[in-house]
Scaffold this motif. Structure first.
Motif, PDB file in Angstrom:
ATOM      1  N   ASN A 326       0.832  -1.219   0.000  1.00 29.54           N
ATOM      2  CA  ASN A 326       0.000   0.000   0.000  1.00 29.54           C
ATOM      3  C   ASN A 326       0.865   1.268   0.000  1.00 29.54           C
ATOM      4  O   ASN A 326       0.538   2.255  -0.655  1.00 29.54           O
ATOM      5  CB  ASN A 326      -0.930  -0.001   1.218  1.00 29.54           C
ATOM      6  CG  ASN A 326      -2.015  -1.059   1.066  1.00 29.54           C
ATOM      7  OD1 ASN A 326      -2.351  -1.434  -0.056  1.00 29.54           O
ATOM      8  ND2 ASN A 326      -2.545  -1.550   2.173  1.00 29.54           N
ATOM      9  N   ALA A 327       1.965   1.203   0.752  1.00 31.96           N
ATOM     10  CA  ALA A 327       2.875   2.358   0.785  1.00 31.96           C
ATOM     11  C   ALA A 327       3.444   2.610  -0.610  1.00 31.96           C
ATOM     12  O   ALA A 327       3.588   3.759  -1.051  1.00 31.96           O
ATOM     13  CB  ALA A 327       4.008   2.104   1.777  1.00 31.96           C
ATOM     14  N   LEU A 328       3.756   1.527  -1.314  1.00 34.11           N
ATOM     15  CA  LEU A 328       4.316   1.663  -2.661  1.00 34.11           C
ATOM     16  C   LEU A 328       3.282   2.272  -3.609  1.00 34.11           C
ATOM     17  O   LEU A 328       3.601   3.163  -4.391  1.00 34.11           O
ATOM     18  CB  LEU A 328       4.800   0.296  -3.167  1.00 34.11           C
ATOM     19  CG  LEU A 328       5.368   0.266  -4.586  1.00 34.11           C
ATOM     20  CD1 LEU A 328       6.553   1.225  -4.736  1.00 34.11           C
ATOM     21  CD2 LEU A 328       5.812  -1.156  -4.969  1.00 34.11           C
ATOM     22  N   TYR A 329       2.051   1.812  -3.509  1.00 30.33           N
ATOM     23  CA  TYR A 329       1.019   2.343  -4.417  1.00 30.33           C
ATOM     24  C   TYR A 329       0.784   3.835  -4.152  1.00 30.33           C
ATOM     25  O   TYR A 329       0.714   4.640  -5.087  1.00 30.33           O
ATOM     26  CB  TYR A 329      -0.282   1.549  -4.273  1.00 30.33           C
ATOM     27  CG  TYR A 329      -1.298   1.903  -5.340  1.00 30.33           C
ATOM     28  CD1 TYR A 329      -1.034   1.648  -6.682  1.00 30.33           C
ATOM     29  CD2 TYR A 329      -2.510   2.507  -5.010  1.00 30.33           C
ATOM     30  CE1 TYR A 329      -1.959   1.979  -7.671  1.00 30.33           C
ATOM     31  CE2 TYR A 329      -3.436   2.834  -5.996  1.00 30.33           C
ATOM     32  CZ  TYR A 329      -3.152   2.564  -7.326  1.00 30.33           C
ATOM     33  OH  TYR A 329      -4.064   2.896  -8.299  1.00 30.33           O
ATOM     34  N   ALA A 330       0.669   4.190  -2.875  1.00 29.31           N
ATOM     35  CA  ALA A 330       0.473   5.608  -2.531  1.00 29.31           C
ATOM     36  C   ALA A 330       1.650   6.430  -3.053  1.00 29.31           C
ATOM     37  O   ALA A 330       1.471   7.522  -3.617  1.00 29.31           O
ATOM     38  CB  ALA A 330       0.339   5.773  -1.014  1.00 29.31           C
ATOM     39  N   SER A 331       2.849   5.897  -2.909  1.00 30.76           N
ATOM     40  CA  SER A 331       4.042   6.629  -3.342  1.00 30.76           C
ATOM     41  C   SER A 331       4.116   6.724  -4.859  1.00 30.76           C
ATOM     42  O   SER A 331       4.628   7.712  -5.405  1.00 30.76           O
ATOM     43  CB  SER A 331       5.302   5.959  -2.791  1.00 30.76           C
ATOM     44  OG  SER A 331       5.243   5.943  -1.387  1.00 30.76           O
ATOM     45  N   MET A 332       3.624   5.690  -5.536  1.00 30.39           N
ATOM     46  CA  MET A 332       3.571   5.756  -7.010  1.00 30.39           C
ATOM     47  C   MET A 332       2.665   6.901  -7.439  1.00 30.39           C
ATOM     48  O   MET A 332       3.006   7.682  -8.330  1.00 30.39           O
ATOM     49  CB  MET A 332       3.017   4.444  -7.587  1.00 30.39           C
ATOM     50  CG  MET A 332       4.057   3.404  -7.878  1.00 30.39           C
ATOM     51  SD  MET A 332       3.307   1.871  -8.505  1.00 30.39           S
ATOM     52  CE  MET A 332       2.937   2.298 -10.207  1.00 30.39           C
ATOM     53  N   ILE A 333       1.504   7.012  -6.779  1.00 30.81           N
ATOM     54  CA  ILE A 333       0.577   8.108  -7.116  1.00 30.81           C
ATOM     55  C   ILE A 333       1.291   9.451  -6.918  1.00 30.81           C
ATOM     56  O   ILE A 333       1.239  10.334  -7.774  1.00 30.81           O
ATOM     57  CB  ILE A 333      -0.694   8.046  -6.222  1.00 30.81           C
ATOM     58  CG1 ILE A 333      -1.491   6.779  -6.518  1.00 30.81           C
ATOM     59  CG2 ILE A 333      -1.561   9.299  -6.425  1.00 30.81           C
ATOM     60  CD1 ILE A 333      -2.675   6.549  -5.577  1.00 30.81           C
ATOM     61  N   HIS A 395     -10.683  10.859  -6.936  1.00 31.21           N
ATOM     62  CA  HIS A 395     -10.452   9.413  -6.949  1.00 31.21           C
ATOM     63  C   HIS A 395      -9.021   9.072  -6.507  1.00 31.21           C
ATOM     64  O   HIS A 395      -8.807   8.181  -5.665  1.00 31.21           O
ATOM     65  CB  HIS A 395     -10.725   8.868  -8.355  1.00 31.21           C
ATOM     66  CG  HIS A 395     -10.387   7.421  -8.506  1.00 31.21           C
ATOM     67  ND1 HIS A 395     -11.157   6.417  -7.964  1.00 31.21           N
ATOM     68  CD2 HIS A 395      -9.333   6.821  -9.105  1.00 31.21           C
ATOM     69  CE1 HIS A 395     -10.589   5.251  -8.239  1.00 31.21           C
ATOM     70  NE2 HIS A 395      -9.485   5.464  -8.935  1.00 31.21           N
ATOM     71  N   LEU A 396      -8.036   9.801  -7.057  1.00 35.85           N
ATOM     72  CA  LEU A 396      -6.639   9.507  -6.702  1.00 35.85           C
ATOM     73  C   LEU A 396      -6.340   9.914  -5.260  1.00 35.85           C
ATOM     74  O   LEU A 396      -5.571   9.244  -4.562  1.00 35.85           O
ATOM     75  CB  LEU A 396      -5.685  10.191  -7.681  1.00 35.85           C
ATOM     76  CG  LEU A 396      -5.702   9.572  -9.084  1.00 35.85           C
ATOM     77  CD1 LEU A 396      -5.005  10.464 -10.102  1.00 35.85           C
ATOM     78  CD2 LEU A 396      -5.045   8.186  -9.055  1.00 35.85           C
ATOM     79  N   ALA A 397      -6.970  11.012  -4.812  1.00 37.48           N
ATOM     80  CA  ALA A 397      -6.781  11.433  -3.416  1.00 37.48           C
ATOM     81  C   ALA A 397      -7.294  10.324  -2.489  1.00 37.48           C
ATOM     82  O   ALA A 397      -6.622   9.957  -1.505  1.00 37.48           O
ATOM     83  CB  ALA A 397      -7.547  12.728  -3.149  1.00 37.48           C
ATOM     84  N   GLN A 398      -8.445   9.769  -2.845  1.00 39.72           N
ATOM     85  CA  GLN A 398      -9.012   8.702  -2.021  1.00 39.72           C
ATOM     86  C   GLN A 398      -8.082   7.487  -2.009  1.00 39.72           C
ATOM     87  O   GLN A 398      -7.853   6.864  -0.967  1.00 39.72           O
ATOM     88  CB  GLN A 398     -10.406   8.329  -2.570  1.00 39.72           C
ATOM     89  CG  GLN A 398     -11.265   7.528  -1.623  1.00 39.72           C
ATOM     90  CD  GLN A 398     -11.209   8.043  -0.185  1.00 39.72           C
ATOM     91  OE1 GLN A 398     -11.353   9.247   0.056  1.00 39.72           O
ATOM     92  NE2 GLN A 398     -10.931   7.159   0.769  1.00 39.72           N
ATOM     93  N   ALA A 399      -7.539   7.171  -3.183  1.00 40.55           N
ATOM     94  CA  ALA A 399      -6.626   6.022  -3.282  1.00 40.55           C
ATOM     95  C   ALA A 399      -5.394   6.256  -2.402  1.00 40.55           C
ATOM     96  O   ALA A 399      -4.884   5.328  -1.758  1.00 40.55           O
ATOM     97  CB  ALA A 399      -6.210   5.806  -4.733  1.00 40.55           C
ATOM     98  N   PHE A 400      -4.911   7.490  -2.357  1.00 38.94           N
ATOM     99  CA  PHE A 400      -3.750   7.805  -1.521  1.00 38.94           C
ATOM    100  C   PHE A 400      -4.137   7.733  -0.042  1.00 38.94           C
ATOM    101  O   PHE A 400      -3.467   7.070   0.763  1.00 38.94           O
ATOM    102  CB  PHE A 400      -3.179   9.191  -1.862  1.00 38.94           C
ATOM    103  CG  PHE A 400      -1.871   9.477  -1.175  1.00 38.94           C
ATOM    104  CD1 PHE A 400      -0.668   9.321  -1.845  1.00 38.94           C
ATOM    105  CD2 PHE A 400      -1.836   9.850   0.170  1.00 38.94           C
ATOM    106  CE1 PHE A 400       0.547   9.549  -1.205  1.00 38.94           C
ATOM    107  CE2 PHE A 400      -0.632  10.081   0.818  1.00 38.94           C
ATOM    108  CZ  PHE A 400       0.561   9.932   0.134  1.00 38.94           C
TER     109      PHE A 400
END
Ligand code: NDP
Length: 471
Positions: A326-333, A395-400
């Motif tokens: 999850n940390a990686l996905y947030a950081s990718m965003i 949408h991306l804010a929510q994902a982060f």
């Protein structure tokens, strides 16, 4: 084939050029090929070319004579002086209206310079980024062309046929005037640096933090690649962990020296971000880590001299692996956010008039930073082309935000274990700074005024103020 019947020419039969010639020929275009070292041209013609519509020029005169008029030539030579050298050689052989397309990783300021120089000679010039490595060049890269719109249209059909395709859309689009294409490619590479560093930090947490072996890592990264993290870089990372070394029988990744090389495009991104005063800390951290990796001997000495924490990970391992994901996905965003915010700013500063939805669209296939996430990024810019930062897309804010707590946890674990995770940490710092209505910059203003009489602005009254702080 007779003379002057080639649709396009390509100079530089190295890794990229050779493959891009084959690619264009496979799409039905007749291609003239030239390389400075004639031996390479001969090997190419005798080997891979077969019956494809490819014709070799063994000297530049012969090569130019193969091209339909007005001529169009793609350069895929080493960036820097070689591009100028080839242009100088072409000048006496080209006629007004002919076109040179530099597809190497040229610095955008060089592209601006060459563009102006060639315009005086009445020659057309395009700076075009290409991404996808050897395989991309051969099977379909992402192409990032800039220059004059009508000149793009002249070669558009060739580029669109040779580019990668996603859902029928070619991964190429006219991006804007002047050096727009090379600028977008530079930022693409900056994002690439950031994503690679983030991935290797997760690897370090697993390897040195949890003691996982490549055999254990491969299925983790492979599973990640099947879900929201799906991307070319994770796909190859999972594959790398499965590869055994022919010499030793051990995992090959464990036998590779931990010194990362670079050609400079990540550094250029950080430089220009600083020039334009756009924060790209994840990319900056990635550049710094490549630099630090080069200090192998010094690090080996420091390891004996500077002791770190002795804490070992004793938490819930499956839970931690999930948190790292999850940390990686947030950081990718956040990394794409930084890169695209830079493009948004550069578009204004350099009047590129970039369409960021088109940029996200052409990055979905063929290139090194292709990822499923780019579909959401594309949607975000479609809804709001002037979006200042992807973190402001609902949408991306929510994902982060859904992964923010895990990013904080992972950064804490890394700090506790004494494992370097500067890109993950910088990403979190960037997020916390970006979402802060109040930052401590008031104190910086006071300090500047104290030592340099630089003045400050007040919250309650407009204007500039100075205080005699010592009195
Ligand atoms: P290679 O090192 O494989 O090939 C370099 C080519 O440049 C050779 O054909 C070489 O000719 C030619 N060259 C070098 N100096 C001169 C010169 N002074 N005059 C004429 N020709 C010269 O490079 P790549 O194919 O990897 O890269 C080409 C460009 O594409 C670079 O700008 C690179 O940054 C960019 N790029 C590379 C990617 C990759 O994954 N490799 C991905 C995306 C972009 P000779 O055989 O005579 O030495």
């Amino acid at each position: 084939m007779t003379s002057q019947d080639c649709d396009i020419g390509l100079i530089g039969l190295g890794t990229m050029g050779r493959n891009f010639v084959l690619n264009m020929a496979d799409h039905g275009f007749t291609v003239a090929a030239y390389n400075r070292t004639t031996e390479k041209t001969r090997d190419f013609m005798a080997g891979e070319v077969g019956s494809r519509p490819i014709k070799a020029g063994y000297d530049l005169n012969e090569f130019v004579g193969l091209l339909k008029k007005p001529r169009a030539v793609i350069l895929l030579v080493a960036a820097g002086d070689p591009v100028d050298a080839v242009i100088r050689e072409l000048l006496p052989l080209f006629e007004p209206g002919d076109l040179i397309i530099d597809a190497g990783n040229s610095h955008f300021t060089d592209t601006n310079r060459r563009f102006k120089f060639l315009a005086v000679k009445k020659l057309h010039y395009m700076g075009m980024g290409i991404s996808g490595g050897e395989e991309g060049a051969r099977r379909g890269p992402s192409l990032m062309p800039g220059g004059h719109r009508d000149i793009y249209d002249r070669v558009g059909p060739i580029l669109e046929a040779a580019a990668a395709h996603v859902n029928g859309d070619p991964c190429v689009a006219y991006l804007g005037p002047g050096s727009a294409g090379h600028y977008v490619k530079m930022v693409h590479n900056g994002i690439e640096y950031g994503l690679m560093e983030l991935i290797v930090e997760t690897y370090d947490l697993f390897k040195r933090g949890l003691g996982l072996t490549p055999a254990e890592l491969a299925p983790i990264y492979d599973a990640w690649n099947q879900a929201e993290l799906n991307s070319f870089l994770l796909e190859i990372t999972a594959k790398i962990f499965t590869r055994k070394d022919d010499r030793t029988g051990r995992f090959l990744v464990d036998m590779i020296l931990d010194k990362a090389k670079q050609k400079g495009t990540g550094m250029w991104t950080s430089w220009d971000a600083m020039d334009l005063q756009v924060g790209t800390p994840t990319i900056d951290a990635a550049v710094v880590m490549r630099d630090l990796s080069g200090y192998k001997e010094e690090r080996q000495n420091a390891a004996k001299f500077l002791a770190g924490p002795t804490y070992t990970f004793e938490g819930d391992r499956p839970r931690f692996i999930e948190q790292v994901k999850n940390a990686l996905y947030a950081s990718m965003i956040a990394t794409y956010s930084q890169g695209l915010a830079l493009l948004q700013r550069a578009s204004l500063a350099y009047t590129y008039n970039l369409d960021l939805e088109a940029v996200a669209r052409i990055w979905r296939g063929g290139c090194i930073i292709r990822a499923t996430l780019l579909e959401d990024i594309r949607t975000a810019y479609k809804a709001r082309p002037d979006l200042p930062n992807l973190l402001m897309d609902p949408h991306l804010a929510q994902a982060f935000l859904a992964r923010e707590a895990d990013l904080r946890q992972v950064v804490q674990v890394a700090a506790g274990l004494g494992l370097p995770a500067p890109a993950l940490m910088a990403t979190l710092g960037y997020f916390d700074a970006y979402r802060s209505a109040v930052l401590p910059a008031n104190l910086i203003q006071a300090q500047r005024d104290f030592f340099g009489a630089h003045q400050y602005e007040r919250l309650d009254t407009p204007g500039s103020f100075h205080t005699e702080w010592d009195k």
